[in-house]
Design a protein around this motif. Structure first.
Motif, PDB file in Angstrom:
ATOM      1  N   ASP A  11     -38.430 -30.365   3.672  1.00  0.00           N
ATOM      2  CA  ASP A  11     -37.507 -30.729   2.694  1.00  0.00           C
ATOM      3  C   ASP A  11     -38.082 -31.563   1.530  1.00  0.00           C
ATOM      4  O   ASP A  11     -38.470 -32.447   1.612  1.00  0.00           O
ATOM      5  CB  ASP A  11     -36.218 -31.387   3.397  1.00  0.00           C
ATOM      6  N   ASN A  33     -33.183 -29.069  -2.840  1.00  0.00           N
ATOM      7  CA  ASN A  33     -31.872 -29.292  -3.462  1.00  0.00           C
ATOM      8  C   ASN A  33     -32.008 -29.941  -4.613  1.00  0.00           C
ATOM      9  O   ASN A  33     -33.374 -30.491  -5.176  1.00  0.00           O
ATOM     10  CB  ASN A  33     -31.025 -30.344  -2.592  1.00  0.00           C
ATOM     11  N   LEU A  36     -33.703 -33.430  -4.948  1.00  0.00           N
ATOM     12  CA  LEU A  36     -35.007 -33.551  -4.557  1.00  0.00           C
ATOM     13  C   LEU A  36     -36.038 -32.743  -5.819  1.00  0.00           C
ATOM     14  O   LEU A  36     -36.807 -33.565  -6.210  1.00  0.00           O
ATOM     15  CB  LEU A  36     -35.288 -32.768  -3.478  1.00  0.00           C
ATOM     16  N   LYS A  90     -28.494 -21.830  -1.507  1.00  0.00           N
ATOM     17  CA  LYS A  90     -27.645 -23.059  -0.739  1.00  0.00           C
ATOM     18  C   LYS A  90     -26.330 -23.028  -1.722  1.00  0.00           C
ATOM     19  O   LYS A  90     -26.530 -22.954  -2.936  1.00  0.00           O
ATOM     20  CB  LYS A  90     -28.669 -24.013  -1.002  1.00  0.00           C
ATOM     21  N   PHE A 144     -25.260 -32.437   7.489  1.00  0.00           N
ATOM     22  CA  PHE A 144     -26.309 -33.613   7.318  1.00  0.00           C
ATOM     23  C   PHE A 144     -26.186 -34.827   8.422  1.00  0.00           C
ATOM     24  O   PHE A 144     -25.515 -35.844   7.940  1.00  0.00           O
ATOM     25  CB  PHE A 144     -25.847 -34.259   5.923  1.00  0.00           C
ATOM     26  N   ARG A 147     -27.251 -38.339   7.331  1.00  0.00           N
ATOM     27  CA  ARG A 147     -26.110 -38.965   6.446  1.00  0.00           C
ATOM     28  C   ARG A 147     -25.060 -39.695   7.282  1.00  0.00           C
ATOM     29  O   ARG A 147     -24.270 -40.555   7.109  1.00  0.00           O
ATOM     30  CB  ARG A 147     -25.725 -38.252   5.339  1.00  0.00           C
ATOM     31  N   ALA A 177     -29.727 -31.332   8.973  1.00  0.00           N
ATOM     32  CA  ALA A 177     -30.363 -31.808   7.490  1.00  0.00           C
ATOM     33  C   ALA A 177     -30.607 -33.331   7.470  1.00  0.00           C
ATOM     34  O   ALA A 177     -29.566 -34.120   8.241  1.00  0.00           O
ATOM     35  CB  ALA A 177     -29.549 -31.350   6.443  1.00  0.00           C
ATOM     36  N   SER A 178     -31.134 -33.947   6.512  1.00  0.00           N
ATOM     37  CA  SER A 178     -31.369 -35.389   6.128  1.00  0.00           C
ATOM     38  C   SER A 178     -31.801 -36.286   7.523  1.00  0.00           C
ATOM     39  O   SER A 178     -31.457 -37.135   7.783  1.00  0.00           O
ATOM     40  CB  SER A 178     -30.106 -35.797   5.679  1.00  0.00           C
ATOM     41  N   ARG A 180     -34.075 -38.327   9.544  1.00  0.00           N
ATOM     42  CA  ARG A 180     -34.828 -39.802   9.131  1.00  0.00           C
ATOM     43  C   ARG A 180     -35.972 -40.177   9.785  1.00  0.00           C
ATOM     44  O   ARG A 180     -36.857 -41.071   9.525  1.00  0.00           O
ATOM     45  CB  ARG A 180     -33.478 -40.996   9.479  1.00  0.00           C
ATOM     46  N   THR A 197     -34.600 -29.862   9.121  1.00  0.00           N
ATOM     47  CA  THR A 197     -35.505 -30.195   7.642  1.00  0.00           C
ATOM     48  C   THR A 197     -36.005 -31.522   7.761  1.00  0.00           C
ATOM     49  O   THR A 197     -35.456 -32.391   8.352  1.00  0.00           O
ATOM     50  CB  THR A 197     -34.513 -30.259   6.433  1.00  0.00           C
TER      51      THR A 197
END
Ligand code: G3P
Length: 235
Positions: A11, A33, A36, A90, A144, A147, A177-178, A180, A197
């Motif tokens: 990502d 995205n 990014l 997307k 996400f 998030r 996604a996202s 950490r 990702t």
């Protein structure tokens, strides 16, 4: 340490990092995205996408529409899709006015355009998206999870629920996604996600997966010792 079956997508929008990851075959795909791309200093969307696509030909890469108007989103989606066969377009699950993009998703998806539905944070949104998708057309549903975790909520049970909702759609892949931390790769796989990702920082830490903790403890004290020696500490 169990075998990793989940696909790892990079990502980011740093062209050099993406090309390096593509050449070393260290990831199974790529996502970008608009945020990014802005962070990476991309000024010309199409030029960036085409330069990246000239290098990344064997795996899928996601490029996102950026208009807030549904008609313009559709035009952007068609243009992006025309740039290559290895693209997921997307589409955010809603625009900034909170309008669900379901009808557009349904239309493009029915035409066989590979989509990645993004910016999803709730199980309810996944249910709504699933109702627009067919089992015989490839798609990605990006939730996400990171998030969600940022709000203090554990995303695990929701991600398991999302996997259950999407199960009747054989060509639909659930994407965590996202992320950490490296742990999220194991969590995503255990929840039934097909893809996660990860940022370049997490890719750099992938060698830590399954590392022996006694060895890691030794590495840690060695680093403390080296750093205090270099600093010439005396008390
Ligand atoms: O590309 C989608 C997602 O992975 C972005 O993550 O860190 O902005 O929540 P983040």
């Amino acid at each position: 340490m169990k075998d990793l079956t989940i696909k790892i997508f990079a990502d980011g929008a740093n062209k050099d990092d993406m090309i390096a990851a593509s050449r070393s075959k260290s990831v199974d795909g790529f996502t970008t995205n608009p945020s990014l791309m802005r962070k990476a200093g991309v000024a010309d969307y199409e030029k960036f996408a085409k330069e990246v696509l000239a290098e990344i030909k064997d795996v899928f890469i996601s490029f996102e529409v950026f208009s807030d108007e549904i008609d313009q989103m559709e035009r952007e989606a068609r243009k992006i899709a025309s740039w290559g066969k290895n693209i997921h377009v997307k589409i955010p699950v809603q625009n900034t006015k909170g309008i669900f993009t379901g009808p557009l998703i349904k239309k493009l998806h029915a035409e066989g355009i590979p989509l990645n539905i993004t910016a999803i944070l709730t199980v309810e949104q996944v249910k709504n998206v699933a109702s627009c998708l067919r089992g015989d057309v490839p798609s990605i549903v990006s939730v996400f999870a990171g998030r969600v975790a940022d709000t203090g909520v554990d995303p695990i049970s929701a991600m398991k629920e999302c996997a259950k909702i999407l199960k009747p759609l054989p060509k639909c892949e659930l994407l965590w996604a996202s992320s950490r931390e490296v742990l999220n790769i194991i969590q995503a796989q255990d929840c039934g996600c097909h893809i996660i990702t990860v940022t370049n920082d997490i890719i750099k830490k992938l060698s830590m997966l399954g590392k022996d903790l006694n060895e890691l403890s030794l590495d840690t004290v060695k680093t403390f010792f080296e750093d205090s020696t270099k600093s010439g500490f005396k008390i």
